[in-house]
Design a protein around this motif. Structure first.
Motif, short mmCIF file in Angstrom:
data_model
loop_
_atom_site.label_atom_id
_atom_site.label_comp_id
_atom_site.label_asym_id
_atom_site.label_seq_id
_atom_site.Cartn_x
_atom_site.Cartn_y
_atom_site.Cartn_z
N ILE A 1 0.87 -1.29 0.05
CA ILE A 1 -0.21 -0.02 0.12
C ILE A 1 0.90 1.13 0.07
N GLY A 2 0.28 2.37 -0.51
CA GLY A 2 1.22 3.69 -0.71
C GLY A 2 1.79 3.81 -2.09
N PRO A 3 2.02 5.11 -2.12
CA PRO A 3 2.49 5.48 -3.57
C PRO A 3 3.83 4.77 -3.84
N ASP A 4 3.73 4.22 -5.10
CA ASP A 4 4.74 3.45 -5.77
C ASP A 4 5.20 2.24 -4.97
N SER A 5 4.22 1.73 -3.98
CA SER A 5 4.54 0.52 -3.54
C SER A 5 4.81 -0.65 -4.56
N PHE A 6 5.39 -1.64 -4.23
CA PHE A 6 5.72 -2.73 -5.16
C PHE A 6 5.73 -3.93 -4.59
N VAL A 7 5.72 -5.05 -5.40
CA VAL A 7 6.31 -6.44 -4.73
C VAL A 7 7.33 -6.93 -5.37
N GLU A 8 8.51 -7.67 -5.08
CA GLU A 8 9.59 -8.16 -5.52
C GLU A 8 9.37 -9.73 -5.22
N PRO A 9 9.02 -10.53 -5.96
CA PRO A 9 9.01 -12.00 -5.55
C PRO A 9 10.27 -12.77 -5.36
N ALA A 10 10.32 -13.52 -4.58
CA ALA A 10 11.25 -14.36 -4.67
C ALA A 10 10.88 -15.94 -4.95
N ARG A 11 11.42 -16.68 -5.79
CA ARG A 11 10.98 -18.08 -6.05
C ARG A 11 10.79 -18.83 -5.19
N ASP A 12 11.87 -18.95 -4.20
CA ASP A 12 11.94 -19.82 -3.19
C ASP A 12 12.88 -18.93 -2.06
N PHE A 13 13.28 -19.87 -0.91
CA PHE A 13 14.16 -18.94 0.13
C PHE A 13 15.62 -18.91 -0.63
N GLU A 14 15.98 -19.89 -1.44
CA GLU A 14 17.44 -19.86 -2.25
C GLU A 14 17.33 -18.56 -3.12
N ASP A 15 16.18 -17.96 -3.48
CA ASP A 15 16.26 -16.81 -4.39
C ASP A 15 15.97 -15.44 -3.68
N PHE A 16 15.88 -15.66 -2.10
CA PHE A 16 15.94 -14.39 -1.26
C PHE A 16 16.79 -13.39 -1.59
N ARG B 1 18.28 -7.87 -2.64
CA ARG B 1 19.27 -6.93 -3.11
C ARG B 1 18.31 -5.94 -4.14
N ALA B 2 17.48 -6.64 -4.98
CA ALA B 2 16.87 -5.96 -6.04
C ALA B 2 15.89 -4.91 -5.45
N LYS B 3 15.26 -5.39 -4.28
CA LYS B 3 14.29 -4.52 -3.63
C LYS B 3 14.86 -3.27 -2.91
N LEU B 4 15.96 -3.56 -2.36
CA LEU B 4 16.79 -2.39 -1.58
C LEU B 4 17.16 -1.40 -2.48
N LEU B 5 17.58 -1.92 -3.78
CA LEU B 5 18.00 -0.95 -4.63
C LEU B 5 16.85 -0.05 -5.07
N LYS B 6 15.63 -0.49 -5.11
CA LYS B 6 14.36 0.40 -5.31
C LYS B 6 14.13 1.12 -4.12
N GLU B 7 14.39 0.83 -2.87
CA GLU B 7 13.82 1.50 -1.64
C GLU B 7 14.71 2.55 -1.25
N LEU B 8 16.15 2.24 -1.52
CA LEU B 8 17.14 3.13 -1.04
C LEU B 8 17.45 3.98 -2.15
N ARG B 9 16.55 4.76 -2.49
CA ARG B 9 16.74 5.84 -3.53
C ARG B 9 16.45 7.15 -3.09
N PRO B 10 16.96 8.41 -3.71
CA PRO B 10 16.58 9.78 -3.08
C PRO B 10 15.16 9.90 -3.61
N LEU B 11 14.48 10.83 -2.89
CA LEU B 11 12.89 10.89 -2.88
C LEU B 11 12.55 11.46 -4.38
N ALA B 12 13.68 12.16 -5.23
CA ALA B 12 13.15 12.96 -6.33
C ALA B 12 13.10 11.69 -7.35
N SER B 13 14.13 10.73 -7.23
CA SER B 13 14.35 9.62 -8.21
C SER B 13 13.32 8.88 -8.72
#
Length: 223
Positions: A191-206, A211-223
């Motif tokens: 929920i919320g602006p620009d919220s998203f899902v980053e699925p992992a196929r299984d625990f080995e794919d976590f 990593r992919a999720k953090l790269l989207k979340e740890l970004r400057p506000l204007a980007s």
């Protein structure tokens, strides 16, 4: 439960006179429900630790300067069982990120939770964001889990309460036993602006997914 008492005490604490501004406040909420076995939980921990040691994630943290990020990690399960395993920590660059990854690698599992209460994970994570000493330009809860909510708490109320606080809820569904879990997270969790899902196929794919999720979340506000 001690964790619940801690959260209630934090909520009762008077507002900070001047919270430290950061670009991102982020709670990483890990699934510690009974459906996650010892090895699977270890893969969550190892994947998250590796992500903060990743050069691209470290550069993402550096790109948040001069404000940086404040990141915490919790384990969630049933009502009253949430545990804060790494309190909010301010990150300013690659060295801080690497140190956070090392601390993450040392954490252990606090419980085998009685339920998969995603509502509790969201509510308790939101309480931590509201009661800490930081003021993020963007406030995010990152929920990882391997099943649908089956707790007694009201999931929709938890989502809407987080949204009312200006908190974004993103999801990392681990689809080891439930191939439709990503759709459930899209409909019922994020929920919320620009919220998203980053699925992992299984625990080995976590590790890849976080990593992919953090790269989207740890970004400057204007980007």
């Amino acid at each position: 439960m001690a964790s619940r008492s801690l959260l209630l005490a934090l909520l009762a604490t008077p507002a900070h006179a001047q919270d430290t501004p950061v670009a991102v406040e982020l709670v990483l909420a890990l699934d510690a429900s009974a459906s996650v076995d010892k090895q699977e939980f270890a893969l969550q921990v190892q994947g998250l630790a590796a992500a903060f040691r990743d050069p691209d994630v470290q550069r993402a943290v550096e790109d948040l300067e001069p404000l940086g990020a404040a990141v915490a990690v919790v384990q969630w399960g049933g009502p009253g069982e949430t545990q804060v395993v790494l309190p909010f920590t301010e990150l300013h660059g690659g060295r801080d990120s690497k140190a956070f990854g090392f601390r993450m690698s040392l954490i252990h599992r606090f419980m085998w939770a009685s339920a998969t209460s995603i509502a509790t994970g969201i509510s308790d994570s939101a309480a931590l964001i509201e009661s800490n000493a930081f003021d993020g330009q963007r406030k995010v809860i990152d929920v990882a889990g391997d099943g649908e909510d089956n707790g007694a708490a009201d999931l929709e109320s938890a989502r809407q309460a987080a949204r009312a606080m200006g908190i974004i809820v993103n999801g990392l569904p681990i689809m080891a036993d439930s191939p439709d879990l990503a759709d459930y997270y899209k409909r019922r969790i994020i929920i919320g602006p620009d919220s998203f899902v980053e699925p992992a196929r299984d625990f080995e794919d976590f590790a890849r997914a976080i990593r992919a999720k953090l790269l989207k979340e740890l970004r400057p506000l204007a980007s």
